[in-house]
Design a protein around this motif. Structure first.
Motif, PDB file in Angstrom:
ATOM      1  N   TYR A 138      64.152   3.175  23.999  1.00  0.00           N
ATOM      2  CA  TYR A 138      63.537   1.705  23.636  1.00  0.00           C
ATOM      3  C   TYR A 138      62.908   1.219  24.844  1.00  0.00           C
ATOM      4  CZ  TYR A 138      63.281  -3.437  22.056  1.00  0.00           C
ATOM      5  OH  TYR A 138      63.433  -4.237  22.340  1.00  0.00           O
ATOM      6  N   ASP A 139      63.448   1.068  26.151  1.00  0.00           N
ATOM      7  CA  ASP A 139      63.923   1.032  27.295  1.00  0.00           C
ATOM      8  C   ASP A 139      62.417   1.906  28.063  1.00  0.00           C
ATOM      9  OD1 ASP A 139      65.230  -1.108  27.266  1.00  0.00           O
ATOM     10  OD2 ASP A 139      67.329  -0.275  28.443  1.00  0.00           O
ATOM     11  N   GLN A 170      59.082   0.286  28.738  1.00  0.00           N
ATOM     12  CA  GLN A 170      58.260   0.593  30.307  1.00  0.00           C
ATOM     13  C   GLN A 170      56.528   0.627  30.200  1.00  0.00           C
ATOM     14  OE1 GLN A 170      61.681   1.649  32.253  1.00  0.00           O
ATOM     15  NE2 GLN A 170      62.713   0.730  31.965  1.00  0.00           N
ATOM     16  N   ASN A 171      57.086   2.123  29.436  1.00  0.00           N
ATOM     17  CA  ASN A 171      55.782   2.807  29.517  1.00  0.00           C
ATOM     18  C   ASN A 171      54.943   1.562  28.596  1.00  0.00           C
ATOM     19  OD1 ASN A 171      53.676   5.372  28.778  1.00  0.00           O
ATOM     20  ND2 ASN A 171      55.143   6.211  29.839  1.00  0.00           N
ATOM     21  N   MET A 172      55.100   1.112  27.900  1.00  0.00           N
ATOM     22  CA  MET A 172      53.428  -0.132  27.277  1.00  0.00           C
ATOM     23  C   MET A 172      53.379  -0.837  28.515  1.00  0.00           C
ATOM     24  SD  MET A 172      54.255  -1.128  23.525  1.00  0.00           S
ATOM     25  CE  MET A 172      56.230  -0.576  23.106  1.00  0.00           C
ATOM     26  N   ALA A 173      54.234  -1.689  29.383  1.00  0.00           N
ATOM     27  CA  ALA A 173      54.135  -2.366  30.274  1.00  0.00           C
ATOM     28  C   ALA A 173      53.050  -1.500  31.369  1.00  0.00           C
ATOM     29  CB  ALA A 173      56.064  -2.895  31.088  1.00  0.00           C
ATOM     30  N   ARG A 174      53.128  -0.434  32.125  1.00  0.00           N
ATOM     31  CA  ARG A 174      52.538  -0.264  32.724  1.00  0.00           C
ATOM     32  C   ARG A 174      51.731   0.592  32.521  1.00  0.00           C
ATOM     33  NH1 ARG A 174      57.526   4.588  33.824  1.00  0.00           N
ATOM     34  NH2 ARG A 174      58.274   3.042  35.835  1.00  0.00           N
ATOM     35  N   SER A 175      51.668   0.576  31.412  1.00  0.00           N
ATOM     36  CA  SER A 175      49.767   1.086  30.648  1.00  0.00           C
ATOM     37  C   SER A 175      48.629  -0.180  29.887  1.00  0.00           C
ATOM     38  CB  SER A 175      49.728   1.859  29.486  1.00  0.00           C
ATOM     39  OG  SER A 175      50.444   2.762  29.341  1.00  0.00           O
ATOM     40  N   ASN A 176      49.920  -1.133  29.915  1.00  0.00           N
ATOM     41  CA  ASN A 176      49.218  -2.364  29.687  1.00  0.00           C
ATOM     42  C   ASN A 176      48.347  -3.287  31.186  1.00  0.00           C
ATOM     43  OD1 ASN A 176      49.223  -3.845  27.737  1.00  0.00           O
ATOM     44  ND2 ASN A 176      50.922  -4.425  27.320  1.00  0.00           N
ATOM     45  N   TRP A 177      49.410  -3.420  32.224  1.00  0.00           N
ATOM     46  CA  TRP A 177      48.594  -2.797  33.816  1.00  0.00           C
ATOM     47  C   TRP A 177      47.502  -2.800  33.603  1.00  0.00           C
ATOM     48  CZ3 TRP A 177      48.321  -1.327  38.753  1.00  0.00           C
ATOM     49  CH2 TRP A 177      47.848  -1.792  39.313  1.00  0.00           C
ATOM     50  N   MET A 196      50.969   5.398  22.046  1.00  0.00           N
ATOM     51  CA  MET A 196      52.221   6.272  21.447  1.00  0.00           C
ATOM     52  C   MET A 196      53.069   5.669  21.708  1.00  0.00           C
ATOM     53  SD  MET A 196      54.668   8.411  23.220  1.00  0.00           S
ATOM     54  CE  MET A 196      53.684   8.401  24.704  1.00  0.00           C
ATOM     55  N   ALA A 197      53.371   4.972  23.388  1.00  0.00           N
ATOM     56  CA  ALA A 197      54.288   4.538  23.378  1.00  0.00           C
ATOM     57  C   ALA A 197      55.184   3.333  22.030  1.00  0.00           C
ATOM     58  CB  ALA A 197      54.924   3.785  25.204  1.00  0.00           C
ATOM     59  N   HIS A 198      53.718   2.217  21.868  1.00  0.00           N
ATOM     60  CA  HIS A 198      53.782   1.307  20.876  1.00  0.00           C
ATOM     61  C   HIS A 198      54.299   2.254  19.688  1.00  0.00           C
ATOM     62  CE1 HIS A 198      51.655  -2.137  18.701  1.00  0.00           C
ATOM     63  NE2 HIS A 198      52.984  -2.481  18.525  1.00  0.00           N
ATOM     64  N   PHE A 199      53.709   3.165  18.991  1.00  0.00           N
ATOM     65  CA  PHE A 199      53.706   4.035  17.884  1.00  0.00           C
ATOM     66  C   PHE A 199      55.595   4.298  17.746  1.00  0.00           C
ATOM     67  CE2 PHE A 199      54.188   7.714  15.513  1.00  0.00           C
ATOM     68  CZ  PHE A 199      53.808   7.410  13.725  1.00  0.00           C
ATOM     69  N   TRP A 200      55.895   4.776  19.315  1.00  0.00           N
ATOM     70  CA  TRP A 200      57.176   4.987  18.914  1.00  0.00           C
ATOM     71  C   TRP A 200      58.734   3.851  18.330  1.00  0.00           C
ATOM     72  CZ3 TRP A 200      60.521   9.545  19.562  1.00  0.00           C
ATOM     73  CH2 TRP A 200      59.827  11.073  19.000  1.00  0.00           C
ATOM     74  N   ILE A 201      58.312   2.418  18.368  1.00  0.00           N
ATOM     75  CA  ILE A 201      58.692   1.776  18.671  1.00  0.00           C
ATOM     76  C   ILE A 201      58.344   1.195  17.195  1.00  0.00           C
ATOM     77  CG2 ILE A 201      59.375  -0.516  19.394  1.00  0.00           C
ATOM     78  CD1 ILE A 201      60.801   0.785  21.518  1.00  0.00           C
ATOM     79  N   ALA A 202      57.343   1.300  16.960  1.00  0.00           N
ATOM     80  CA  ALA A 202      56.674   0.720  16.317  1.00  0.00           C
ATOM     81  C   ALA A 202      57.833   0.499  14.471  1.00  0.00           C
ATOM     82  CB  ALA A 202      55.402   0.579  16.052  1.00  0.00           C
ATOM     83  N   THR A 259      59.120  15.968  16.042  1.00  0.00           N
ATOM     84  CA  THR A 259      58.337  15.253  14.663  1.00  0.00           C
ATOM     85  C   THR A 259      59.087  14.404  14.137  1.00  0.00           C
ATOM     86  OG1 THR A 259      58.743  17.254  13.599  1.00  0.00           O
ATOM     87  CG2 THR A 259      56.294  16.994  14.690  1.00  0.00           C
ATOM     88  N   ASP A 260      60.485  14.536  14.030  1.00  0.00           N
ATOM     89  CA  ASP A 260      60.927  13.368  13.408  1.00  0.00           C
ATOM     90  C   ASP A 260      61.181  13.229  12.426  1.00  0.00           C
ATOM     91  OD1 ASP A 260      63.213  11.103  13.680  1.00  0.00           O
ATOM     92  OD2 ASP A 260      61.114   9.845  14.884  1.00  0.00           O
ATOM     93  N   HIS A 261      62.133  14.743  11.604  1.00  0.00           N
ATOM     94  CA  HIS A 261      62.559  14.834  10.869  1.00  0.00           C
ATOM     95  C   HIS A 261      63.163  13.937  10.097  1.00  0.00           C
ATOM     96  CE1 HIS A 261      63.466  17.192   6.843  1.00  0.00           C
ATOM     97  NE2 HIS A 261      64.982  17.432   8.022  1.00  0.00           N
ATOM     98  N   LEU A 262      64.204  13.690  10.778  1.00  0.00           N
ATOM     99  CA  LEU A 262      65.677  12.192  10.655  1.00  0.00           C
ATOM    100  C   LEU A 262      64.243  11.232   9.413  1.00  0.00           C
ATOM    101  CD1 LEU A 262      68.240  10.790   9.725  1.00  0.00           C
ATOM    102  CD2 LEU A 262      67.194   9.928  12.134  1.00  0.00           C
ATOM    103  N   PHE A 263      63.304  10.543  10.624  1.00  0.00           N
ATOM    104  CA  PHE A 263      62.311   9.745   9.739  1.00  0.00           C
ATOM    105  C   PHE A 263      61.308  10.287   8.812  1.00  0.00           C
ATOM    106  CE2 PHE A 263      64.414   7.019  13.268  1.00  0.00           C
ATOM    107  CZ  PHE A 263      63.581   5.454  13.146  1.00  0.00           C
TER     108      PHE A 263
END
Length: 544
Positions: A100-101, A105-112, A143-149, A458-462
């Motif tokens: 999660y962190d 953090q990756n979104m924040a870096r990308s944002n900047w 990509m980072a946003h998708f993993w969280i979303a 590829t996230d079999h659980l999800f």
């Protein structure tokens, strides 16, 4: 107005400088005031987005622990966060908390980066490298946003997200607003991937030293994945999945590699085949490029030859599923090592056995190619530092086979079973498996997706969790069966004997698994984020 500054935004202010974006070891921490004066600084800023996701709390290991709640893998070592495997989530388990962190953090870096380059683009023409870098930042933010979303968001409650470029002047470091619905998050991600497509080059336009960076087709593939998850809440989105995969074929020339082995080869000439879409390429040797996952799954202490970690092993359940295509079939042999199976290890022919850690009886074989070579460490195939066991393999995050499986699923969900059969049979034919006949069903899709993509990110659980919401009763039932089952293993009478007899038993760890409930579709937010938000972040329903 008082502002609450969360962990999510602070990391935008520091980057790791990397001489090579495959080298995950940081070389320094330049200040932000030096960036975007020349191409080298733009490259360093972007490379700082890649380094964290390669690390242990990203795709190196931690993100895979949660797969213990399905039935494809077991941990092989007792861990301190069994709630991940027993469906008793609290949100503070170190693997999901770290992920999660990491992605925020990756979104924040990308944002900047996006904000700075857009500001520069308003006053001057960006260089070719800066133009590409802006596309990479859009891609990484999406990509980072998708993993969280999809892991935290539902139709009734989205996840926090903000775009710095939407603010006049500097971003005020306030807490990103929680979107009303995950559908709003998905719309933002699609917009970012569209922006990425407009700025990124095609894969074929990269020089050899830059292959492995995001490219147009990788952004199209992420759009396909977003639409597939969006289809949980709006089944009309399956049509967009079909369109995206069609585009990957017609506009970007993506295709299956000739053989299943080639996808996981340690030969550089095989890395950039037509199946490749996006990966973490590992170059082996002393530089440490790649991910430690290939050493994590290796037998603990590597039979005294190389330092494996003995974690994340196949279950009997996934072995049994693969054997439905026939004993010793190509995909099974290349994916799973079983007792008495021959394989090459540091130039020596061996028969597999495992006498360390908890009883399991199997090992993942997909990423073992770098270890087959004589003197693999000194010859540059695996890292000379056994404490960071990376190797020469193109570790896939998205490959075209997954895209065909998404399209086949979309065809089935839109009553086009004949077209689904064509896509599934392309995958089966590549592994020399008997082709499907008659009308294919979601049970066929379940089998192919589970077997083809086993032990990949590829996230079999999800997959199981989203299928559990499906309007298709067949796939919903299959998902429920696996979500509520406990994985099995082979227990050998003499673990050091490759020809030993065995019994099939429940995996000995985390035996008391809970019953899957609908709210478990998503994780609970970490308690510290709820506290830091001062009431602005609402916890997901069903969690205290």
């Amino acid at each position: 107005m008082k502002k609450y500054i969360p962990i999510l935004a602070l990391s935008a202010l520091v980057f790791c400088s990397c001489g090579d974006f495959l080298d995950v070891q940081p070389e320094g921490k330049p200040t932000t005031t030096t960036y975007f004066v020349n191409d080298g600084q733009a490259i360093d800023a972007i490379d700082g987005l890649y380094a964290p996701i390669h690390q242990e709390k990203g795709f190196g290991r931690e993100l895979f622990w949660e797969q213990g709640a399905a039935c494809d893998i077991v941990w092989a070592k007792t861990r301190g966060f069994n709630s991940l495997a027993t469906l008793n989530y609290n949100g503070d388990e170190s693997p999901i908390l770290g992920g999660y962190d990491l992605f925020y953090q990756n979104m924040a870096r990308s944002n900047w980066i996006i904000k700075q380059l857009l500001a520069k683009e308003k006053v001057t023409t960006l260089t070719v490298v800066e133009h590409r870098s802006l596309g990479e930042a859009y891609f990484m933010r999406g990509m980072a946003h998708f993993w969280i979303a999809y892991r935290y968001g539902t139709k009734d409650l989205g996840v926090p997200f903000v775009r710095y470029e939407d603010f006049e002047g500097d971003y005020d470091n306030s807490i990103p607003p929680q979107q009303a619905s995950v559908i709003d998050n998905y719309k933002y991600i699609i917009e970012d991937m569209d922006k990425a497509i407009s700025y990124l080059p095609k894969f074929e336009e990269y020089t050899d030293e830059d292959k492995g960076r995001p490219h147009k087709a990788a952004a199209v593939a992420y759009k396909a994945k977003v639409y597939a998850y969006w289809a949980m809440w709006d089944e009309t989105q399956w049509n967009n999945v079909i369109s995206m995969v069609n585009s990957l074929e017609s506009d970007y020339g993506r295709e299956l590699a000739p053989t299943f082995d080639e996808v996981f080869s340690s030969d550089f000439k095989d890395f950039w085949n037509k199946e490749y879409i996006w990966s973490i390429p590992g170059n082996g040797g002393s530089t440490g490029g790649g991910v430690e996952f290939i050493g994590v799954i290796l037998e603990d202490k590597g039979w005294g030859v190389y330092n494996g970690w003995g974690q994340i092993k196949p279950s009997y359940d996934i072995y049994e599923e693969m054997r439905k295509d026939g004993a010793g079939n190509d995909r099974l042999v290349r994916s799973i090592l079983e007792y008495n199976q021959e394989f090459q290890f540091f130039g020596e022919k061996r028969k597999f056995y495992s006498d360390t850690n908890l009883d399991v009886g199997f090992q993942i074989n997909k990423y073992m190619d770098p270890f087959k070579h004589k003197d693999a460490d000194t010859q540059g195939y695996v890292n000379t530092n056994g404490n960071w066991p990376t190797g020469r393999v193109n570790f896939p995050l998205i490959r075209f086979a997954e895209m065909l499986l998404f399209r086949a699923e979309a065809y089935l969900m839109t009553n086009q079973a004949d077209k689904a059969k064509e896509d599934l049979n392309r995958i089966r034919k590549r592994s020399n498996l008997e082709e499907l006949t008659g009308t294919v069903t979601m049970a066929d899709l379940y089998h192919e997706r589970r077997c083809e993509l086993a032990f990949e990110y590829t996230d079999h659980l999800f997959d199981l969790k989203r299928w559990h919401r499906s309007s298709n009763a067949e796939i919903k039932n299959l998902a429920a069966q696996e979500l509520n089952a406990h994985p099995r293993i082979r227990k050998y009478t003499d673990r050091s004997n490759p020809e030993s007899e065995f019994t099939i038993e429940p995996y000995a760890d985390y035996l008391k698994k809970g019953t899957y409930a609908d709210h478990m579709l998503v994780f609970p937010y970490p308690s510290e984020q709820i506290t830091k938000s001062n009431g602005k972040l609402k916890q997901n329903a069903g969690y205290n």
